[in-house]
Design an enzyme around this catalytic site. Structure first.
Site, PDB file in Angstrom:
ATOM      1  N   ASN A   1       0.803  -1.231   0.000  1.00 29.88           N
ATOM      2  CA  ASN A   1       0.000   0.000   0.000  1.00 29.88           C
ATOM      3  C   ASN A   1       0.834   1.280   0.000  1.00 29.88           C
ATOM      4  O   ASN A   1       0.542   2.206  -0.760  1.00 29.88           O
ATOM      5  CB  ASN A   1      -0.951  -0.005   1.206  1.00 29.88           C
ATOM      6  CG  ASN A   1      -2.173  -0.864   0.927  1.00 29.88           C
ATOM      7  OD1 ASN A   1      -2.684  -0.881  -0.205  1.00 29.88           O
ATOM      8  ND2 ASN A   1      -2.645  -1.583   1.923  1.00 29.88           N
TER       9      ASN A   1
ATOM     10  N   MET B   1       1.082 -12.484  11.229  1.00 25.93           N
ATOM     11  CA  MET B   1       1.290 -11.109  10.753  1.00 25.93           C
ATOM     12  C   MET B   1       0.017 -10.506  10.169  1.00 25.93           C
ATOM     13  O   MET B   1      -0.831 -11.215   9.624  1.00 25.93           O
ATOM     14  CB  MET B   1       2.418 -11.057   9.735  1.00 25.93           C
ATOM     15  CG  MET B   1       3.787 -10.899  10.381  1.00 25.93           C
ATOM     16  SD  MET B   1       5.054 -10.595   9.150  1.00 25.93           S
ATOM     17  CE  MET B   1       6.381 -10.014  10.214  1.00 25.93           C
ATOM     18  N   GLY B   2      -0.042  -9.199  10.212  1.00 29.56           N
ATOM     19  CA  GLY B   2      -1.218  -8.467   9.712  1.00 29.56           C
ATOM     20  C   GLY B   2      -1.629  -7.469  10.766  1.00 29.56           C
ATOM     21  O   GLY B   2      -2.260  -7.823  11.762  1.00 29.56           O
TER      22      GLY B   2
ATOM     23  N   ASP C   1      -0.007  -9.453   3.369  1.00 28.15           N
ATOM     24  CA  ASP C   1      -1.249  -9.019   4.027  1.00 28.15           C
ATOM     25  C   ASP C   1      -2.477  -9.115   3.110  1.00 28.15           C
ATOM     26  O   ASP C   1      -3.608  -9.085   3.586  1.00 28.15           O
ATOM     27  CB  ASP C   1      -1.114  -7.563   4.505  1.00 28.15           C
ATOM     28  CG  ASP C   1      -0.097  -7.424   5.622  1.00 28.15           C
ATOM     29  OD1 ASP C   1       0.304  -8.446   6.197  1.00 28.15           O
ATOM     30  OD2 ASP C   1       0.301  -6.278   5.917  1.00 28.15           O
TER      31      ASP C   1
ATOM     32  N   GLN D   1       7.212 -15.806   8.208  1.00 24.33           N
ATOM     33  CA  GLN D   1       6.080 -15.793   7.265  1.00 24.33           C
ATOM     34  C   GLN D   1       6.411 -15.041   5.977  1.00 24.33           C
ATOM     35  O   GLN D   1       5.687 -15.108   4.999  1.00 24.33           O
ATOM     36  CB  GLN D   1       4.846 -15.164   7.937  1.00 24.33           C
ATOM     37  CG  GLN D   1       4.320 -15.973   9.096  1.00 24.33           C
ATOM     38  CD  GLN D   1       3.445 -15.167  10.038  1.00 24.33           C
ATOM     39  OE1 GLN D   1       2.237 -15.186   9.932  1.00 24.33           O
ATOM     40  NE2 GLN D   1       4.058 -14.435  10.956  1.00 24.33           N
TER      41      GLN D   1
HETATM   42  O1  F6P Z   1       3.303  -5.522   5.363  1.00 20.15           O
HETATM   43  C1  F6P Z   1       3.731  -6.806   5.624  1.00 20.15           C
HETATM   44  C2  F6P Z   1       4.078  -6.978   7.087  1.00 20.15           C
HETATM   45  O2  F6P Z   1       4.703  -8.241   7.222  1.00 20.15           O
HETATM   46  C3  F6P Z   1       2.929  -6.854   8.060  1.00 20.15           C
HETATM   47  O3  F6P Z   1       2.126  -8.001   8.144  1.00 20.15           O
HETATM   48  C4  F6P Z   1       3.667  -6.558   9.341  1.00 20.15           C
HETATM   49  O4  F6P Z   1       2.815  -5.885  10.243  1.00 20.15           O
HETATM   50  C5  F6P Z   1       4.794  -5.696   8.873  1.00 20.15           C
HETATM   51  O5  F6P Z   1       4.997  -6.009   7.508  1.00 20.15           O
HETATM   52  C6  F6P Z   1       6.094  -5.894   9.617  1.00 20.15           C
HETATM   53  O6  F6P Z   1       7.018  -4.959   9.147  1.00 20.15           O
HETATM   54  P1  F6P Z   1       8.583  -4.967   9.357  1.00 20.15           P
HETATM   55  O7  F6P Z   1       9.176  -6.016   8.474  1.00 20.15           O
HETATM   56  O8  F6P Z   1       9.016  -3.612   8.968  1.00 20.15           O
HETATM   57  O9  F6P Z   1       8.820  -5.306  10.791  1.00 20.15           O
END
Ligand code: F6P
Length: 358
Positions: free
Chosen positions: A114, A180-181, A138, A285
């Site tokens: 996004n 995750m999400g 996501d 994941q």
């Molecule tokens: O956007 C994908 C995602 O894996 C989300 O599910 C999660 O909240 C976020 O990225 C984690 O982000 P980072 O890798 O910056 O910790």
């Protein structure tokens, strides 16, 4: 005339990025032969801002179909800061336009979620020829039924739930698996159903801890010696839903809870007396090889992007709509997201199975 096509991957990585890059590159070379040159922009928009790019050799796109991560590197460069001049005094939009020009790009493929799409739209409105490609575990990009990376993550999270099942049964425990999400519950919902979770908690549906505990107790009364909860990392309670996100995250931190499942597990233990444990598979994941489904999807999306380049159809992002690959104008999807609606088929499947949604 030769076309110079830039490619970048931005935001959180996921399985299928390399497969998509490969799909686009191979289809471009196949279609345009030596009339196309591909330029890799390193580490997402950061590379575009800082002039970090290089011409790729066609051989670099071989052998990457099954490879996790991204050969181009990635970085989170927040959209909200794109127009903000920070301490380094760099005008990021101006810098990105300068790099595009310097690299003599005819167009730029932006693979991302996004945030990436918001910046892609910004660049498109600034006059650059942009094509987006929807990536994220996501699955929350507006206007597409599916994003690449999602199904691989579902497979991984499902395997986690499967493995947790056996240890939950051996120890007669309640196991909370944090999936995750942060805003979207698609991954938790699909993995929860695929893994046979008893309780599924997603951000789109704030949970009532009493209902969650009641579902655990009901299973115990029915002679089941364990319960499995699939909890989205962004899940929050009905009480928290009345507050601003900042407020409830601060309250959680104050109480010493570092994750959503921490809090839920503690409360379940308190209410039911059941021994409870948590499992946070986290970035696992997002790692490793894409599933066969995602390899196919990535290849479909990549080759479609190549046809958009050949047709000079810019200002769009690739999408899957009713099983057909198509594109949506960036301006129509940027800034929106696709969350799990209350009447979602899959939520109804969960309800029909007697799975508690809290
Ligand atoms: O956007 C994908 C995602 O894996 C989300 O599910 C999660 O909240 C976020 O990225 C984690 O982000 P980072 O890798 O910056 O910790």
């Amino acid at each position: 005339m030769k076309k110079r096509v830039g490619i970048l991957t931005s935001g959180g990585d996921c399985p299928g990025l390399n497969a998509t890059i490969r799909g686009a590159a191979k289809a471009l070379y196949h279609r345009m032969g030596d009339k196309v040159e591909i330029v890799g922009v390193m580490n997402g928009y950061d590379g575009l801002i800082n002039g970090n790019y290089r011409e790729m050799d066609p051989s670099e796109f071989s052998g990457i179909l099954t490879m996790g991560g991204t050969i181009l590197g990635t970085k989170r460069t927040p959209f909200k800061k794109m127009r903000v001049i920070e301490e380094d005094n760099v005008d990021k939009v101006k810098a990105m336009k300068r790099t595009y020009k310097e690299a003599k790009l005819d167009c730029l493929l932006c693979l991302g979620g996004n945030g990436t799409h918001k910046t892609a739209n910004l660049l498109s409105q600034e006059g650059l020829n942009i094509i987006g490609l929807p990536k994220t575990i996501d699955n929350d990009i507006y206007g597409t039924d599916v994003t690449f990376g999602f199904h691989t993550a579902v497979d991984i999270a499902t395997e986690v739930i499967d493995r947790i099942h056996t240890t939950a049964g051996s120890h007669s425990r309640v196991m909370c698996i944090e999936i995750m999400g942060n805003k979207a519950g698609w991954l938790t919902l699909y993995a929860g159903i695929a893994g046979g979770a008893d309780i599924i908690l997603i951000p789109e549906h704030p949970y009532d801890i009493e209902k969650v505990a009641a579902a655990v107790e009901k299973r115990a009364q029915a002679g089941k010696n364990f319960s499995i909860l699939a909890v989205a990392e962004g899940a929050y309670s009905v009480e928290e839903a009345k507050m601003k996100r900042k407020e409830w995250t601060a309250k959680r931190a104050e109480a010493g809870y570092t994750t959503a499942t921490n809090r839920i597990a503690h409360q379940i233990e308190k209410i039911t007396g059941a021994e409870t444990r948590i499992c946070v598979p986290g970035h696992m994941q997002r790692g490793g090889s894409p599933s066969a489904y995602d390899r196919v999807l990535a290849t479909q999306f990549g080759t479609y992007a190549a046809s958009l380049v050949a047709d000079e159809h810019y200002g769009v992002t690739v999408a899957m709509v009713n099983r057909h690959v198509t594109s949506n104008p960036l301006v129509d999807i940027a800034g929106k997201s696709r969350l799990v609606p209350d009447d979602c088929d899959m939520l109804n499947v969960a309800r029909a199975m007697g799975i508690s949604l809290g």
